[in-house]
Design an enzyme around this catalytic site. Structure first.
Site, PDB file in Angstrom:
ATOM      1  N   CYS A  31       0.828  -1.200   0.000  1.00  0.00           N
ATOM      2  CA  CYS A  31       0.000   0.000   0.000  1.00  0.00           C
ATOM      3  C   CYS A  31       0.867   1.256   0.000  1.00  0.00           C
ATOM      4  O   CYS A  31       2.049   1.220   0.315  1.00  0.00           O
ATOM      5  CB  CYS A  31      -0.924   0.027   1.210  1.00  0.00           C
ATOM      6  SG  CYS A  31      -0.069   0.192   2.802  1.00  0.00           S
ATOM      7  N   HIS A 192       5.237   5.150  -0.490  1.00  0.00           N
ATOM      8  CA  HIS A 192       5.023   3.706  -0.444  1.00  0.00           C
ATOM      9  C   HIS A 192       5.421   3.211   0.945  1.00  0.00           C
ATOM     10  O   HIS A 192       6.517   3.498   1.430  1.00  0.00           O
ATOM     11  CB  HIS A 192       5.857   3.011  -1.512  1.00  0.00           C
ATOM     12  CG  HIS A 192       5.379   1.624  -1.839  1.00  0.00           C
ATOM     13  ND1 HIS A 192       5.284   0.631  -0.900  1.00  0.00           N
ATOM     14  CD2 HIS A 192       4.957   1.065  -3.011  1.00  0.00           C
ATOM     15  CE1 HIS A 192       4.841  -0.483  -1.468  1.00  0.00           C
ATOM     16  NE2 HIS A 192       4.626  -0.234  -2.753  1.00  0.00           N
ATOM     17  N   HIS A 193       4.518   2.464   1.570  1.00  0.00           N
ATOM     18  CA  HIS A 193       4.744   2.029   2.953  1.00  0.00           C
ATOM     19  C   HIS A 193       5.900   1.033   3.068  1.00  0.00           C
ATOM     20  O   HIS A 193       6.415   0.794   4.170  1.00  0.00           O
ATOM     21  CB  HIS A 193       3.466   1.398   3.502  1.00  0.00           C
ATOM     22  CG  HIS A 193       3.226   1.661   4.953  1.00  0.00           C
ATOM     23  ND1 HIS A 193       4.236   2.004   5.836  1.00  0.00           N
ATOM     24  CD2 HIS A 193       2.081   1.625   5.694  1.00  0.00           C
ATOM     25  CE1 HIS A 193       3.725   2.166   7.039  1.00  0.00           C
ATOM     26  NE2 HIS A 193       2.427   1.953   6.992  1.00  0.00           N
ATOM     27  N   ALA A 194       6.337   0.458   1.957  1.00  0.00           N
ATOM     28  CA  ALA A 194       7.436  -0.507   2.013  1.00  0.00           C
ATOM     29  C   ALA A 194       8.744   0.140   2.445  1.00  0.00           C
ATOM     30  O   ALA A 194       9.602  -0.515   3.037  1.00  0.00           O
ATOM     31  CB  ALA A 194       7.614  -1.191   0.656  1.00  0.00           C
TER      32      ALA A 194
END
Length: 217
Positions: A31, A192-194
């Site tokens: 996400c 981007h949460h990554a």
């Protein structure tokens, strides 16, 4: 061990403190997330006027300076590896009134504000009237800034169809407005949460506000 190559640092995932977070947000929990704040740009506007600067490129410079301080905003996937660019350059939108379209342009980042503003002006002079979506040859090490100067907003979100491995932060600037004795401006950031969390976004937004308060000193 991280590996240094020309222009990048290859991240050793096995030694990275966010390895589990990265893997989770790259797979079942993939996400992005967005946050919007109302920046106080009262002092910044005074500085811009005093120095004869233009606001848009000045604010692009501020974002560029602070984004380049933090590895999490310089990350990308390259040849199947997670890398950190040595530096990233701002991509930004230029609106064409005659066609009611925009172009996506970019300029090389320079830490010195006057050098950056000169580079920006040269790019606008060369490509500003080109109606192509990408008038200038694309590069990899970029992040993105767009402006919606026609409206103010309290929330903004980009609904990307394919977010896989798109780690570059995206900033959106809104129309600034007066509230009491202050001038406020919406600023949205999508990440981007990554590669980063709310802590990282919050720190960056606070740094941007501090820089605006200090008037580019």
């Amino acid at each position: 061990m991280d590996t240094k190559r020309v222009g990048i640092l290859v991240v050793d995932l096995s030694q990275w403190g966010r390895k589990e977070h990265f893997e989770a947000f790259q797979s079942f929990a993939q996400c992005t997330f967005s946050q919007t704040v109302q920046l106080d740009i009262t002092s910044l506007l005074k500085t811009v006027k005093q120095n004869g600067y233009k606001f848009y490129p000045t604010f692009i410079y501020i974002i560029s300076l602070l984004v380049n301080k933090h590895a999490e905003f310089r990350m990308a996937m390259k040849d199947g590896e997670l890398v950190i660019w040595d530096s990233v350059n701002p991509g930004y939108n230029i609106f064409h009134e005659q066609t009611e379209t925009f172009s996506s342009l970019w300029s090389y980042y320079h830490k010195d504000i006057n050098r950056f503003l000169k580079t920006y002006s040269e790019d606008i002079a060369q490509y500003g009237d080109d109606l192509a979506y990408f008038p200038k040859e694309f590069i990899e090490n970029m992040f993105f800034v767009s402006a919606n100067p026609w409206v103010s907003f309290t929330s903004f979100n980009l609904n990307m169809a394919n977010i896989n491995n798109f780690f570059a932060p995206v900033f959106t600037i809104g129309k600034y407005y007066t509230q009491g004795d202050k001038v406020l401006m919406p600023l949205a950031i999508q990440v981007h949460h990554a590669v980063c969390d709310g802590f990282h976004v919050g720190r960056l937004l606070n740094e941007i506000q501090q820089y605006c308060d200090e008037g580019c000193k």
